[in-house]
Structure formats: C-alpha cells, structure tokens
Design an enzyme around this catalytic site. Structure first.
Site, PDB file in Angstrom:
ATOM      1  N   SER A   8      -0.567   7.398   0.282  1.00  0.00           N
ATOM      2  CA  SER A   8      -0.166   8.699   0.818  1.00  0.00           C
ATOM      3  C   SER A   8      -0.547   9.808  -0.149  1.00  0.00           C
ATOM      4  O   SER A   8      -0.115   9.814  -1.311  1.00  0.00           O
ATOM      5  CB  SER A   8       1.341   8.732   1.052  1.00  0.00           C
ATOM      6  N   ASP A  33       0.489  12.947   5.304  1.00  0.00           N
ATOM      7  CA  ASP A  33       1.801  13.344   5.814  1.00  0.00           C
ATOM      8  C   ASP A  33       1.805  14.827   6.164  1.00  0.00           C
ATOM      9  O   ASP A  33       1.774  15.689   5.283  1.00  0.00           O
ATOM     10  CB  ASP A  33       2.885  13.072   4.773  1.00  0.00           C
ATOM     11  N   MET A 135       9.920   3.783   9.573  1.00  0.00           N
ATOM     12  CA  MET A 135      10.205   4.523   8.342  1.00  0.00           C
ATOM     13  C   MET A 135      11.239   3.766   7.513  1.00  0.00           C
ATOM     14  O   MET A 135      12.303   3.405   8.021  1.00  0.00           O
ATOM     15  CB  MET A 135      10.724   5.927   8.666  1.00  0.00           C
ATOM     16  N   GLY A 140      10.400  13.162   5.075  1.00  0.00           N
ATOM     17  CA  GLY A 140      10.492  14.523   4.579  1.00  0.00           C
ATOM     18  C   GLY A 140      10.182  14.688   3.108  1.00  0.00           C
ATOM     19  O   GLY A 140       9.764  15.761   2.678  1.00  0.00           O
ATOM     20  N   PHE A 141      10.357  13.629   2.316  1.00  0.00           N
ATOM     21  CA  PHE A 141      10.129  13.727   0.875  1.00  0.00           C
ATOM     22  C   PHE A 141       9.517  12.438   0.352  1.00  0.00           C
ATOM     23  O   PHE A 141       9.859  11.341   0.812  1.00  0.00           O
ATOM     24  CB  PHE A 141      11.445  13.987   0.122  1.00  0.00           C
ATOM     25  N   GLY A 142       8.636  12.560  -0.635  1.00  0.00           N
ATOM     26  CA  GLY A 142       8.082  11.397  -1.305  1.00  0.00           C
ATOM     27  C   GLY A 142       9.017  10.930  -2.416  1.00  0.00           C
ATOM     28  O   GLY A 142       9.945  11.634  -2.803  1.00  0.00           O
ATOM     29  N   GLY A 143       8.765   9.730  -2.926  1.00  0.00           N
ATOM     30  CA  GLY A 143       9.501   9.222  -4.078  1.00  0.00           C
ATOM     31  C   GLY A 143      10.877   8.667  -3.796  1.00  0.00           C
ATOM     32  O   GLY A 143      11.655   8.427  -4.722  1.00  0.00           O
ATOM     33  N   GLY A 195       2.787   5.757  -1.966  1.00  0.00           N
ATOM     34  CA  GLY A 195       2.461   7.049  -2.557  1.00  0.00           C
ATOM     35  C   GLY A 195       2.454   7.013  -4.064  1.00  0.00           C
ATOM     36  O   GLY A 195       1.420   6.811  -4.697  1.00  0.00           O
ATOM     37  N   SER A 196       3.631   7.186  -4.658  1.00  0.00           N
ATOM     38  CA  SER A 196       3.720   7.276  -6.115  1.00  0.00           C
ATOM     39  C   SER A 196       3.320   5.976  -6.804  1.00  0.00           C
ATOM     40  O   SER A 196       2.834   5.996  -7.936  1.00  0.00           O
ATOM     41  CB  SER A 196       5.141   7.682  -6.535  1.00  0.00           C
TER      42      SER A 196
END
Length: 221
Positions: A8, A33, A135, A140-143, A195-196
C-alpha cells in the site's frame, strides 16, 4: 493457491512516489488507498494522482476506494487503466450494477467490507465480483494493528468461494506483517495488502519476498 502481495502506497514517501513504486516491482500490484475525508476520517489521493501513478508504475494498480458516491467515481478509476477497482459495500446501494459496469470497462471489480459489516448478506453476490476485501482494521489510517476477530469472517468467505467454485481473490488489508500474514493465510486469504511492513523495511523487495514465502508456506500445508 496463489499468494499475492500488494504493498500500500499509503505508507510510501509521497514526495518520492515514483521511486517507491519502482522499489516494489517484485510485488503483484500497487495498492492505492483513495480516501475522501467523508467515508473515512482521512484524505489521501484523488483520480489525478492515481492516473499519474498508473503512468509510472511497473506493476498493475489495485485501487481501493474508501469514498462516498462510489457509483459516480468508481468507473472513472477503471477508465484510468486501473487493473482492479474495489469499492465498499457500505457506500453503494447497487453493488452488482457497479461491479458489472467496472467489468465492462475492463477492470476487475472488488467488494470491500468494514470490520463491522456482516459478510453473510453479500455471499450470494460473490459471482459478480473478482475480489472480496475483508478489512482487518478500521479503514481510514495506516499502521493499525491486525484484528484477529476478522479471522472467522475470512474463513467463512473462503468456504463460500470454495463451495461455489468461484475465481474470487480473497484479500485482506490492515496490520499485515510477517506474523499476521500467516494467520490470515490459515483462514484462507490469498491476497495481502501490506503497508508499513514493506515500505518501512530496509529493503522493500526482501520484505515482499518474506511475506510471500510466509503465506505460501501456510498454503502448502
């Protein structure tokens, strides 16, 4: 079962987007995203940004629309050349009609469900889709941390896909690491958004390889 890793770019360096996209060439797709600060409490990319990423990306784009009014906007993302366009069930009253429109344009159609959205009412719609996104965090937010409470939902989806003999990719998004990917794979997921754990690693390619191997090992057994 084929394992797909889709990093991501929510976790990429926005100033060096082309560099970071090129660093994940060994992945199966770039997960994009799109957030509108209405459907979710954050604002990220729009159509113009996605079109630019599409122009420089060496691998396909997997666009995840976390926006309202998807019936209006989703086809535009398909027209931009995106390989796959996923919209949220909670954002449309006509998921099948929209999926058919995306497919007609030439994109794969994906359906996403928030953690609190029941899966069962959408199982009969699965033949209309190419991908189901469960999901594993609140969108709404990464991490964020992986929600283990979603594992039964993933397993139910896998059972339905198998029972119907469907060619539907089962994607998970949120908190995917070398540890949580094994649990998601055990439940039946085959497509993983990370992502991270990719862009935050010293070597993105090595992180992708490690994630792929961890999930593939589970599927082999």
């Amino acid at each position: 079962m084929t394992v797909r890793i889709q990093p991501s770019i929510l976790s990429a360096d926005f100033v060096n987007m082309q560099r970071d996209v090129e660093s994940i060439v060994s992945a199966d797709a770039v997960h994009v995203d799109v957030m509108d600060n209405h459907f979710v409490p954050n604002l990220t990319f729009g159509l113009e940004m996605v079109t630019r990423v599409q122009a420089v990306s060496p691998i396909p784009l997997d666009v995840h629309l976390m926006i309202t009014d998807v019936d209006r906007w989703a086809p535009d993302y398909a027209e931009s050349g995106a390989f796959s366009v996923t919209f949220h069930a909670e954002a449309t009253a006509e998921p099948v009609a929209l999926a058919r429109r995306l497919r007609a344009i030439g994109a794969r159609a994906g359906l996403a469900l928030k953690p609190g959205t029941a899966l069962e009412q959408y199982l009969e719609l699965l033949p209309e889709f190419d991908q189901l996104l469960i999901m594993t965090v609140e969108p709404g937010f990464g991490g964020q941390s992986f929600m283990d409470g979603m594992l039964p939902k993933i397993a139910t989806a896998r059972s339905a896909i198998g029972a119907g003999g469907l060619d539907v990719w089962l994607q998970v998004d949120g908190g995917i690491t070398s540890d949580t990917i094994t649990r998601a794979a055990e439940a039946g997921a085959d497509t993983f958004v990370a992502g991270s754990s990719v862009f935050g690693a010293p070597d993105a390619a090595a992180a992708i390889s490690s994630l792929r191997a961890a999930a593939a090992e589970i599927h082999r057994h």
